[in-house]
Design a protein around this motif. Structure first.
Motif, PDB file in Angstrom:
ATOM      1  N   PRO A 104      -9.900  18.526 -36.568  1.00 23.95           N
ATOM      2  CA  PRO A 104     -10.245  17.443 -36.135  1.00 23.95           C
ATOM      3  C   PRO A 104      -9.744  16.528 -36.309  1.00 23.95           C
ATOM      4  CG  PRO A 104     -11.977  19.012 -36.618  1.00 23.95           C
ATOM      5  CD  PRO A 104     -10.891  19.338 -37.323  1.00 23.95           C
ATOM      6  N   PRO A 105      -9.246  15.046 -35.265  1.00 23.01           N
ATOM      7  CA  PRO A 105      -8.807  14.441 -35.937  1.00 23.01           C
ATOM      8  C   PRO A 105      -9.504  13.327 -36.981  1.00 23.01           C
ATOM      9  CG  PRO A 105      -8.227  14.031 -33.578  1.00 23.01           C
ATOM     10  CD  PRO A 105      -9.612  15.372 -34.011  1.00 23.01           C
ATOM     11  N   LEU A 106     -10.510  13.318 -36.638  1.00 24.90           N
ATOM     12  CA  LEU A 106     -11.328  12.350 -37.714  1.00 24.90           C
ATOM     13  C   LEU A 106     -11.148  13.068 -39.600  1.00 24.90           C
ATOM     14  CD1 LEU A 106     -14.384  10.879 -35.942  1.00 24.90           C
ATOM     15  CD2 LEU A 106     -12.594   9.499 -35.713  1.00 24.90           C
ATOM     16  N   HIS A 107     -11.226  14.245 -39.196  1.00 23.99           N
ATOM     17  CA  HIS A 107     -11.190  14.539 -40.865  1.00 23.99           C
ATOM     18  C   HIS A 107      -9.650  14.740 -41.553  1.00 23.99           C
ATOM     19  CE1 HIS A 107     -14.341  17.547 -39.709  1.00 23.99           C
ATOM     20  NE2 HIS A 107     -14.836  16.823 -39.078  1.00 23.99           N
ATOM     21  N   GLY A 108      -9.077  13.878 -40.877  1.00 21.99           N
ATOM     22  CA  GLY A 108      -7.434  13.122 -41.065  1.00 21.99           C
ATOM     23  C   GLY A 108      -7.493  12.702 -42.220  1.00 21.99           C
ATOM     24  N   GLU A 109      -7.038  12.941 -43.093  1.00 22.58           N
ATOM     25  CA  GLU A 109      -6.290  11.696 -43.804  1.00 22.58           C
ATOM     26  C   GLU A 109      -5.235  11.183 -43.720  1.00 22.58           C
ATOM     27  OE1 GLU A 109      -6.915  11.880 -48.459  1.00 22.58           O
ATOM     28  OE2 GLU A 109      -8.150  13.631 -48.084  1.00 22.58           O
ATOM     29  N   THR A 110      -4.967   9.684 -44.496  1.00 25.61           N
ATOM     30  CA  THR A 110      -4.167   8.531 -43.780  1.00 25.61           C
ATOM     31  C   THR A 110      -3.221   9.681 -44.524  1.00 25.61           C
ATOM     32  OG1 THR A 110      -4.997   6.628 -43.894  1.00 25.61           O
ATOM     33  CG2 THR A 110      -2.549   6.349 -44.096  1.00 25.61           C
ATOM     34  N   ILE A 111      -1.338   9.806 -43.588  1.00 24.23           N
ATOM     35  CA  ILE A 111      -0.506   9.945 -44.122  1.00 24.23           C
ATOM     36  C   ILE A 111       0.540   9.954 -45.813  1.00 24.23           C
ATOM     37  CG2 ILE A 111       1.619  11.012 -43.383  1.00 24.23           C
ATOM     38  CD1 ILE A 111       1.172  11.363 -40.742  1.00 24.23           C
ATOM     39  N   GLN A 112       0.366  10.552 -46.304  1.00 20.49           N
ATOM     40  CA  GLN A 112       0.751   9.606 -47.420  1.00 20.49           C
ATOM     41  C   GLN A 112       2.602  10.331 -47.363  1.00 20.49           C
ATOM     42  OE1 GLN A 112       0.918  11.325 -51.709  1.00 20.49           O
ATOM     43  NE2 GLN A 112      -1.138  10.138 -51.015  1.00 20.49           N
ATOM     44  N   GLY A 113       3.452   9.648 -47.352  1.00 20.43           N
ATOM     45  CA  GLY A 113       4.884   9.838 -48.360  1.00 20.43           C
ATOM     46  C   GLY A 113       5.704   9.965 -49.423  1.00 20.43           C
ATOM     47  N   GLN A 114       5.643  10.567 -49.728  1.00 18.63           N
ATOM     48  CA  GLN A 114       6.545  10.685 -51.203  1.00 18.63           C
ATOM     49  C   GLN A 114       8.201  11.342 -51.207  1.00 18.63           C
ATOM     50  OE1 GLN A 114       4.253  13.949 -50.804  1.00 18.63           O
ATOM     51  NE2 GLN A 114       2.586  13.295 -50.713  1.00 18.63           N
ATOM     52  N   ARG A 115       8.262  10.341 -52.665  1.00 17.04           N
ATOM     53  CA  ARG A 115       9.897  10.636 -52.496  1.00 17.04           C
ATOM     54  C   ARG A 115       9.814  10.927 -54.148  1.00 17.04           C
ATOM     55  NH1 ARG A 115      13.728   8.183 -55.109  1.00 17.04           N
ATOM     56  NH2 ARG A 115      15.750   7.712 -54.339  1.00 17.04           N
ATOM     57  N   TYR A 116      11.252  11.927 -54.455  1.00 15.39           N
ATOM     58  CA  TYR A 116      11.110  12.445 -55.364  1.00 15.39           C
ATOM     59  C   TYR A 116      12.755  12.706 -55.795  1.00 15.39           C
ATOM     60  CZ  TYR A 116       6.935  15.606 -55.131  1.00 15.39           C
ATOM     61  OH  TYR A 116       5.698  15.289 -54.799  1.00 15.39           O
ATOM     62  N   GLY A 117      12.259  11.984 -57.039  1.00 12.43           N
ATOM     63  CA  GLY A 117      14.328  11.432 -57.378  1.00 12.43           C
ATOM     64  C   GLY A 117      14.304  12.392 -58.045  1.00 12.43           C
ATOM     65  N   VAL A 118      16.003  12.839 -58.352  1.00 14.33           N
ATOM     66  CA  VAL A 118      16.234  13.713 -60.017  1.00 14.33           C
ATOM     67  C   VAL A 118      15.580  13.807 -61.488  1.00 14.33           C
ATOM     68  CG1 VAL A 118      18.548  14.341 -61.760  1.00 14.33           C
ATOM     69  CG2 VAL A 118      18.716  13.781 -59.959  1.00 14.33           C
ATOM     70  N   GLY A 119      14.709  14.794 -60.978  1.00 13.02           N
ATOM     71  CA  GLY A 119      14.459  15.235 -62.262  1.00 13.02           C
ATOM     72  C   GLY A 119      11.807  15.586 -61.890  1.00 13.02           C
ATOM     73  N   GLN A 120      12.231  14.822 -61.329  1.00 15.82           N
ATOM     74  CA  GLN A 120      10.878  14.544 -60.891  1.00 15.82           C
ATOM     75  C   GLN A 120      10.166  15.502 -59.888  1.00 15.82           C
ATOM     76  OE1 GLN A 120      11.263  10.587 -58.262  1.00 15.82           O
ATOM     77  NE2 GLN A 120      10.642   9.729 -60.126  1.00 15.82           N
ATOM     78  N   GLU A 121       8.806  15.637 -60.280  1.00 15.33           N
ATOM     79  CA  GLU A 121       8.089  17.098 -60.488  1.00 15.33           C
ATOM     80  C   GLU A 121       6.375  16.565 -59.650  1.00 15.33           C
ATOM     81  OE1 GLU A 121       7.501  19.738 -62.619  1.00 15.33           O
ATOM     82  OE2 GLU A 121       7.927  18.524 -64.764  1.00 15.33           O
ATOM     83  N   TYR A 122       6.121  17.860 -59.425  1.00  9.96           N
ATOM     84  CA  TYR A 122       4.456  18.029 -58.715  1.00  9.96           C
ATOM     85  C   TYR A 122       3.665  18.978 -59.585  1.00  9.96           C
ATOM     86  CZ  TYR A 122      -0.337  16.230 -57.626  1.00  9.96           C
ATOM     87  OH  TYR A 122      -1.958  16.488 -57.610  1.00  9.96           O
ATOM     88  N   LYS A 123       3.957  19.069 -60.914  1.00  6.99           N
ATOM     89  CA  LYS A 123       3.642  20.151 -62.155  1.00  6.99           C
ATOM     90  C   LYS A 123       1.920  20.856 -60.911  1.00  6.99           C
ATOM     91  CE  LYS A 123       4.603  19.307 -66.378  1.00  6.99           C
ATOM     92  NZ  LYS A 123       5.243  18.843 -67.520  1.00  6.99           N
ATOM     93  N   PRO A 124       2.237  22.102 -61.845  1.00  6.59           N
ATOM     94  CA  PRO A 124       1.185  23.316 -60.684  1.00  6.59           C
ATOM     95  C   PRO A 124      -0.332  23.252 -60.425  1.00  6.59           C
ATOM     96  CG  PRO A 124       2.719  24.380 -61.881  1.00  6.59           C
ATOM     97  CD  PRO A 124       3.015  23.419 -62.438  1.00  6.59           C
TER      98      PRO A 124
END
Length: 243
Positions: free
Chosen positions: A122-142
């Motif tokens: 359902p479209p109304l259930h969707g959050e705003t799209i988020q953009g992410q940028r990862y540079g060298v060494g950047q991460e999102y841990k488990p």
């Protein structure tokens, strides 16, 4: 927080449509999951990543190279250090930068409609799209994308749309080295590929959170990584209702 009711015959926790406790089964989440899964499996352009633990789908070529380039430019224009739901910077845990894309931007609006149409969510259930940028060494841990019961922010998120049931993640570029998405419990990794969309169910078949969806954005070794993510809640998200 109210205590979850028990079934008188089995002594087990009842499956409620929208329980206050995000960790228990939910008929509404289960039905949403079944409908979405059936729709994706019927689509000849969509494939599955075969494993026994996570329900995950792949659609290659979801964005054109030109659209990927345009989305990267939007992220570059607005990205700031990423935060967690505690609203604190996550210096040693989530080290990317990110931004919420403008939902009335024509390209963002077009992409949102395409993700909604592909998944049937359902479209109304969707959050705003988020953009992410990862540079060298950047991460999102488990981490998990669903909301845990003990989180102090759960009451606020419960009232703004409830549990995050589905994740749609779109790669915008090929990373020179590193940056794979690793599903630790399920035992596979997905390398970034421009225009490829991943869609996965954060819930089990009964609508309870699936701990095997634990995943990580591995560190970028060379270059940069650009990603778009859209999450879907179990009920209409209040950010949509305010528009």
């Amino acid at each position: 927080m109210s205590q979850a009711p028990l079934d008188g015959k089995s002594g087990r926790v009842k499956s409620l449509p929208y329980p206050d406790d995000p960790d228990i089964a939910s008929t509404a989440r289960a039905e949403l999951g079944a409908r979405t899964s059936q729709r994706l499996r019927r689509n000849p352009m969509v494939s599955t990543i075969r494993n026994e633990k996570v329900e995950i789908f792949v659609r290659h070529g979801f964005l054109t190279p030109a659209e990927c380039t345009d989305m990267i430019a939007r992220i570059e224009a607005d990205h700031i250090p990423s935060i967690l739901f505690t609203e604190a910077k996550a210096d040693d845990y989530r080290t990317s930068t990110s931004c919420n894309l403008d939902p009335v931007d024509p390209l963002v609006e077009k992409l949102t409609r395409r993700i909604d149409a592909l998944t049937g969510l359902p479209p109304l259930h969707g959050e705003t799209i988020q953009g992410q940028r990862y540079g060298v060494g950047q991460e999102y841990k488990p981490h998990h994308d669903y909301f845990p019961k003990l989180a102090d922010y759960w009451p606020r998120l419960r009232d703004s749309g409830g549990q995050r049931c589905w994740t749609a993640m779109l790669y915008l570029n090929a990373v020179e080295a590193g940056g794979d998405t690793q599903f630790l419990q399920a035992g596979f990794m997905v390398p970034p590929r421009p225009g490829t969309l991943l869609v996965w169910n954060n819930m089990c078949a009964d609508g309870s959170p699936n701990p095997d969806t634990l995943h990580a954005a591995l560190p970028v070794a060379r270059g940069a990584k650009y990603v778009l993510t859209k999450w879907y809640r179990e009920r209409p998200w209040s950010g949509n209702l305010r528009r």
